[in-house]
Design an enzyme around this catalytic site. Structure first.
Site, PDB file in Angstrom:
ATOM      1  N   CYS A   1      12.343 -51.875 -69.527  1.00 46.71           N
ATOM      2  CA  CYS A   1      13.773 -51.728 -69.261  1.00 46.71           C
ATOM      3  C   CYS A   1      14.199 -50.263 -69.423  1.00 46.71           C
ATOM      4  CB  CYS A   1      14.583 -52.670 -70.142  1.00 46.71           C
ATOM      5  SG  CYS A   1      16.269 -52.935 -69.532  1.00 46.71           S
TER       6      CYS A   1
ATOM      7  N   HIS B   1      12.206 -58.113 -69.767  1.00 43.00           N
ATOM      8  CA  HIS B   1      12.141 -58.428 -71.193  1.00 43.00           C
ATOM      9  C   HIS B   1      11.395 -59.746 -71.358  1.00 43.00           C
ATOM     10  CE1 HIS B   1      14.789 -55.268 -72.631  1.00 43.00           C
ATOM     11  NE2 HIS B   1      15.663 -55.577 -71.697  1.00 43.00           N
TER      12      HIS B   1
END
Length: 492
Positions: free
Chosen positions: A332, A436
């Site tokens: 991310c 994630h």
């Protein structure tokens, strides 16, 4: 009082509120009841994507699992994601509405309370019991005005409260008595009893203190919960710096540099629990040690954390790691750092400006106001093999560039849309992805560990580990609590 709602408040942060709510949820579900978790206001950088496409605290997502439910935005209608010491992104019923300074948010609380009460009522309409987690402590004098997180909520919905304290930290009787003394008379009246958490040793040695506490306050001690060694539950926000792994089994060395605004560090739980992995979290002022794998984590303010990373001297240490053949993963915000440039023209995560990336991959990222919130599953293509993968995306950036043309993962979201994500560098040393939960699926975890240099890695199922932790908590609560008193509090 409305007995269909029960609230757990704590004398301090990390007193055991999340764990007790989780245990209560599973214990009541075992008894055939329809139960939902709830937290009016949460402040955390660990968040989860819900079935209705919103964002809530990960603790409430874990509590939903304890109830056998999919996480929903009504379970945590107000989420604050700090981006400085005095400000945060405000998320209402799953969607980001504004960046607010603390003083501005204080004036906004009456509006936030409307969303809290709406969500709570919707849960009451669907479930027999709503088990509520407070935030911090109800005795924070400076936060009592317009409170929506603790007694302000309990008073608004007229529900009973259980107060929990952590004896492992010391001062448990002072915490409980002091907290009770700082409440108003009506708030004191709704406290039905205490739970003492994380006790080690012979319970008979605590009995005189329990007798004194009950006589002093007129409130019963409902349960003394034991210290559960090796218990795994997702952390609400605090990063677990150490691991309880067997040193003789540690094989692959993993290092995570920790920036000030790290987010979703639960990504690393499967690595912390894996018996063949030694994971180290590097703090400010520390050098990055020799490792097989470095992972750059998610960040709430990527540009500011990238600047801070450089100030620590970590950029040159990452480059040295790569020269010696080490592997690198960016997740991310850490993924965005790997590119050539990060643009924040609207000042979404700090001052409006552009940041030079680490330049390890050929792509650029621009931050946009609309967040990408997706739960996804699909395949990870690595080392000529495909591995099942699943997880979620929470990011404001859109990345484009030649290195992203093929993609590391093929993913399908809840709406059925299929796309690629991420990259593996041509030299097979660097991976970047927005996903994630990259290590959560057992197959993906094994594939990634083998890519990083761990041969014949053992399988680890983080979902099974989480369920085992929930069961251990519920077992401990069932053995420790007076079920007749609990049923009386619940009005059954």
């Amino acid at each position: 009082m409305k007995r269909s709602t029960l609230m757990v408040q704590g004398t301090t942060s990390d007193a055991g509120k999340s764990a007790l709510v989780t245990a209560l949820c599973r214990l009541l579900v075992r008894r055939g009841l329809k139960v939902a978790p709830f937290k009016p206001q949460n402040m955390a950088l660990n968040s989860a994507v819900t079935i209705d496409g919103g964002e809530i605290g990960r603790a409430q997502a874990a509590q939903a699992k304890a109830c056998g439910l999919e996480p929903h935005t009504d379970m945590n209608p107000v989420l604050l994601k700090p981006n400085s010491d005095t400000g945060a992104q405000v998320i209402i019923q799953g969607q980001a509405v504004a960046q607010m300074k603390a003083t501005v948010y204080h004036d906004f609380k009456p509006e936030a309370m409307k969303a809290v009460l709406e969500s709570h009522q919707r849960l009451l309409d669907q479930y027999e019991y709503v088990i509520v987690e407070g935030a911090g402590s109800p005795a924070e004098i400076n936060l009592r005005d317009r409170d929506i997180a603790n007694m302000g909520f309990a008073e608004a919905v007229d529900c009973p409260v259980i107060l929990v304290a952590d004896i492992d930290r010391g001062g448990v009787f002072a915490h409980l008595v002091g907290t009770l003394e700082l409440l108003s008379p009506s708030e004191q009246d709704r406290v039905e009893g205490f739970v003492i958490n994380r006790f080690r040793g012979d319970l008979s040695l605590l009995q005189s203190g329990i007798d004194w506490l009950e006589q002093r306050t007129g409130k019963p001690v409902l349960a003394v919960l034991p210290y559960l060694h090796g218990l795994y539950l997702e952390a609400e926000d605090a990063l677990a710096w150490s691991s309880e792994l067997d040193a003789e089994k540690q094989v692959l060395k993993v290092v995570v540099p920790v920036p000030p605004r790290i987010s979703n560090h639960t990504d690393f739980d499967p690595l912390r629990l894996h018996p063949q992995v030694e994971i180290s979290f590097v703090r400010a002022g520390q050098a990055i040690p020799a490792a097989d794998l470095i992972i750059l984590p998610g960040s709430k303010s990527v540009g500011l954390d990238l600047t801070w990373l450089r100030e620590q001297g970590w950029e040159s240490e990452i480059q040295r790691h790569l020269r010696y053949g080490g592997k690198l993963i960016g997740i991310c915000g850490g993924f965005q750092m790997l590119g050539r440039q990060l643009d924040d023209p609207q000042g979404l995560e700090g001052p409006a400006q552009s940041y030079q990336g680490l330049g390890l991959l050929e792509f650029e990222t621009e931050l946009e106001a609309q967040k990408q919130l997706h739960r996804v599953e699909g395949e990870l293509q690595l080392n000529g093999q495909c591995y099942r993968a699943s997880g979620y995306e929470i990011h404001a950036g859109v990345s484009q560039g030649p290195d992203l043309s093929e993609g590391l993962l093929t993913l399908k979201d809840a709406e059925g849309a299929t796309r690629t994500d991420g990259v593996c560098s041509v030299d097979n040393q660097i991976i970047g992805t927005y996903l994630h939960g990259l290590f959560d699926h057992p197959a993906a975890l094994q594939g990634l560990l083998e890519w990083a240099g761990l041969k014949k890695s053992k399988a680890l199922d983080i979902a099974a580990e989480q369920q085992q932790g929930i069961e251990r908590l519920a077992d401990a609560l069932e053995q420790a609590i007076d079920l007749a008193q609990l049923e009386k509090i619940l009005g059954r």
